[in-house]
Design a protein around this motif. Structure first.
Motif, short mmCIF file in Angstrom:
data_model
loop_
_atom_site.label_atom_id
_atom_site.label_comp_id
_atom_site.label_asym_id
_atom_site.label_seq_id
_atom_site.Cartn_x
_atom_site.Cartn_y
_atom_site.Cartn_z
N ALA A 1 9.44 14.98 -18.41
CA ALA A 1 8.90 14.13 -17.35
C ALA A 1 9.82 12.94 -17.08
N LEU B 1 12.03 11.62 -13.67
CA LEU B 1 12.03 10.28 -13.09
C LEU B 1 13.45 9.73 -12.96
N LEU C 1 4.76 19.20 -13.86
CA LEU C 1 5.07 17.86 -14.34
C LEU C 1 5.01 16.83 -13.22
N VAL C 2 5.54 17.19 -12.05
CA VAL C 2 5.52 16.27 -10.92
C VAL C 2 4.09 16.02 -10.46
N THR D 1 1.50 15.88 -12.40
CA THR D 1 0.96 14.89 -13.35
C THR D 1 1.51 13.50 -13.05
N LEU D 2 2.81 13.42 -12.78
CA LEU D 2 3.41 12.13 -12.46
C LEU D 2 2.82 11.55 -11.18
N GLU D 3 2.53 12.40 -10.22
CA GLU D 3 1.92 11.93 -8.98
C GLU D 3 0.50 11.41 -9.23
N PHE E 1 3.36 7.61 -10.79
CA PHE E 1 4.79 7.44 -11.07
C PHE E 1 5.65 7.95 -9.91
N VAL E 2 5.14 8.91 -9.15
CA VAL E 2 5.81 9.36 -7.93
C VAL E 2 4.78 9.50 -6.82
N THR F 1 3.37 2.80 -9.79
CA THR F 1 3.29 2.57 -11.23
C THR F 1 4.64 2.14 -11.80
#
Length: 268
Positions: free
Chosen positions: A19, A23, A52-53, A55-57, A61-62, A76
């Motif tokens: 992850a 980033l 993974l993206v 989850t980051l979204e 984070f994205v 974030t």
């Protein structure tokens, strides 16, 4: 509470590393990415990257632009960056003084630390004569080709500099310092006069003047600079004026960091 198994810990660590690598694929040069690009850059399968993206979204984070299909860093990341900056003693001491300097001189005012073999911008303020459409905060730069980098290197000896960045350096313009011998000669001058200069060494049409910032121990921990187009900085006519202003602010910041120019031997 039962302890996680080695397999669980290893799997969790791998997911975190993957992850974070995604980033890190977002850069100043490529601030927006597609899933296919992230998969290619990371070497991961597209389904893994999509998961993974996602989850980051969800965690901010994205963010995703529905019209273009592109992802970019989210709020974030900005929030965490703010926390990190506000915990930096150099940032806290330098921020207002650098902002005042930019307003007074009309030039860009910058503060940077050395992180490994590169400088790292902590503060950046625009001046009316040196506008930018983007912030320098968080970006990196070479030590040998910038006034700030030379200020950051000014308390190191030749052996330490060679161990840090080597003895031969990439040229960004024909005026870039390219070897250790030339760099150490410039640093001797920096130590003598208390500031460093840069004229079209990193980019054509730009100039910069920087002074080191010191902490309680007297060690150089950061640098303060003013920069802008050649015509605005005008070093042939303004160098003494700019040096006086930058050194004065640098001394104020250093004092805030606990530095005293008075030798301890003199206070006994």
């Amino acid at each position: 509470m039962p302890r996680p198994s080695t397999r669980e810990v290893g799997g969790g660590t791998q997911s975190v590393e993957r992850a974070l690598s995604l980033l890190q694929a977002f850069t100043a040069e490529s601030p927006e990415r597609r899933i296919s690009e992230l998969a290619q850059l990371s070497g991961l399968g597209q389904s893994t990257v999509s998961r993974l993206v996602g989850t980051l979204e969800a965690l901010g984070f994205v963010t995703h632009d529905e019209r273009s299909g592109l992802y970019r860093l989210g709020p974030t990341v900005v929030g965490l960056a703010g926390v990190a900056l506000n915990q930096s003693p150099v940032h806290r001491q330098a921020r207002s003084l650098a902002q005042e300097l930019a307003g007074e001189l009309g030039l860009g005012a910058n503060v940077a630390e050395r992180h490994g073999d590169a400088l790292f911008y902590l503060c950046h303020f625009e001046g009316r004569l040196a506008p930018r459409a983007y912030t320098m905060i968080g970006s990196k730069g070479p030590l040998h080709a910038t006034a700030m980098g030379k200020a950051l290197l000014s308390d190191l000896g030749a052996d330490d500099i060679e161990a840090l960045i080597g003895a031969a350096y990439p040229a960004y313009t024909p005026r870039t310092v390219r070897d250790l011998r030339a760099l150490t000669a410039e640093l001797d001058e920096v130590r003598t006069r208390g500031y460093a200069t840069e004229v079209e060494e990193l980019a054509f049409g730009r100039a910069c003047l920087a002074a080191p910032l010191r902490d309680r121990s007297g060690r150089v921990v950061a640098a303060l600079s003013v920069s802008g187009p050649l015509s605005a900085v005008d070093l042939p006519n303004r160098q003494d004026e700019l040096a006086l202003k930058v050194i004065e602010r640098a001394d104020q910041i250093s004092t805030g960091l606990g530095y005293s120019a008075v030798s301890p031997m003199l206070t006994r």
